[in-house]
Design a protein around this motif. Sequence first.
Motif, PDB file in Angstrom:
ATOM      1  N   UNK A  49      -0.069  13.060  -0.402  1.00  0.00           N
ATOM      2  CA  UNK A  49      -0.633  12.289   0.717  1.00  0.00           C
ATOM      3  C   UNK A  49       0.450  11.802   1.683  1.00  0.00           C
ATOM      4  N   UNK A  50       1.488  12.652   1.885  1.00  0.00           N
ATOM      5  CA  UNK A  50       2.518  12.345   2.847  1.00  0.00           C
ATOM      6  C   UNK A  50       3.640  11.462   2.345  1.00  0.00           C
ATOM      7  N   UNK A  51       3.589  11.069   1.071  1.00  0.00           N
ATOM      8  CA  UNK A  51       4.631  10.224   0.492  1.00  0.00           C
ATOM      9  C   UNK A  51       5.355  10.970  -0.622  1.00  0.00           C
ATOM     10  N   UNK A  52       6.647  10.661  -0.774  1.00  0.00           N
ATOM     11  CA  UNK A  52       7.516  11.409  -1.688  1.00  0.00           C
ATOM     12  C   UNK A  52       7.749  10.668  -3.000  1.00  0.00           C
ATOM     13  N   UNK A  53       7.825  11.460  -4.067  1.00  0.00           N
ATOM     14  CA  UNK A  53       8.333  10.995  -5.345  1.00  0.00           C
ATOM     15  C   UNK A  53       9.615  11.746  -5.654  1.00  0.00           C
ATOM     16  N   UNK A  67       0.839  -1.207   0.000  1.00  0.00           N
ATOM     17  CA  UNK A  67       0.000   0.000   0.000  1.00  0.00           C
ATOM     18  C   UNK A  67       0.873   1.256   0.000  1.00  0.00           C
ATOM     19  N   UNK A  68       1.934   1.236   0.781  1.00  0.00           N
ATOM     20  CA  UNK A  68       2.841   2.386   0.810  1.00  0.00           C
ATOM     21  C   UNK A  68       3.561   2.551  -0.525  1.00  0.00           C
ATOM     22  N   UNK A  92       8.400   8.346   3.325  1.00  0.00           N
ATOM     23  CA  UNK A  92       7.747   9.465   4.011  1.00  0.00           C
ATOM     24  C   UNK A  92       8.711  10.622   4.227  1.00  0.00           C
ATOM     25  N   UNK A  93       9.927  10.482   3.724  1.00  0.00           N
ATOM     26  CA  UNK A  93      10.922  11.554   3.693  1.00  0.00           C
ATOM     27  C   UNK A  93      11.598  11.528   2.333  1.00  0.00           C
ATOM     28  N   UNK A 134      10.468  -4.782  -0.497  1.00  0.00           N
ATOM     29  CA  UNK A 134       9.899  -3.676   0.262  1.00  0.00           C
ATOM     30  C   UNK A 134      10.792  -2.463   0.364  1.00  0.00           C
ATOM     31  N   UNK A 135      12.052  -2.584  -0.080  1.00  0.00           N
ATOM     32  CA  UNK A 135      12.905  -1.396  -0.140  1.00  0.00           C
ATOM     33  C   UNK A 135      12.414  -0.482  -1.274  1.00  0.00           C
ATOM     34  N   UNK A 136      12.462   0.817  -1.018  1.00  0.00           N
ATOM     35  CA  UNK A 136      12.212   1.808  -2.074  1.00  0.00           C
ATOM     36  C   UNK A 136      13.455   2.681  -2.171  1.00  0.00           C
TER      37      UNK A 136
END
Length: 256
Positions: free
Chosen positions: A107-111, A9-10, A179-180, A202-204
């Motif tokens: 929505x609090x998440x970074x690109x 979801x994240x 989120x940062x 799960x690593x981004x």
Amino acid sequence: MPVIIKTKEEISKIKDANQIIARLYENILPKYIKPGISTKELNKIIEDYIISQGAIPGTIGVPGIYDPFPAGACISVNEGVVHGIPSGEIILKEGDIVSIDTVTILDGYYGDAAITYPVGEIDDNAKKLLEVTKKSREIGIEAAVVGNRLGDIGHAIQRYVESHGFTVVRDYAGHGVGKAMHEDPCVPNYGRKGRGLKIENGMVLAIEPMVNEGSYKVKMLNDGWTVVTKDGKRSAHFEHSIAIVDGKPLVLSKLD
């Protein structure tokens, strides 16, 4: 700090933030990258588009050595490597190359993604620089699989770049995203195979080779932000945000 593993979801939310940048780079900016436009005008186009998509330009107000970053995009021309401050006095001209690094918050998440564009017709070595830098990013991404380590990514990028007579910037690197804007781990664009942190589902990660025409050495200008090549030769920058899903890299900032 420990690496933050993301849920599916994240990852989906981080992808949404990155897709804004993908649309910007593919559909919007190519119409404006031409001789005569200032980097300040380009920044306004970028900020307006990000806001129109319900997101926030993530670089505005980031703390610096002296002053916070004042713009919604880092725009670096020719010998500019990263963190160029947009200005009405910097006018693109035929034959330039211009690197644009954009961050969005949705929505609090970074690109986070970057691209280097040619301005009009560019010379053969500039074309080669852009092609090699872009390809090195893809080669780095291909190495981002479960079972490898971060050093395998950097090694793959460095080996390819240096085989074409260019150099990899060492003072700046890729990083985690979530989120940062910058999370652990650091992802250097050079390194040794089999070294560094193990890659996990799960690593981004932001994979972002910065490649120089001459020496890999860089310096910061007096504004406390703009980084340029020490020898005045040109630099290119390509970046994708990726997630490790089912053991393989999923590119989040590539246009769907």
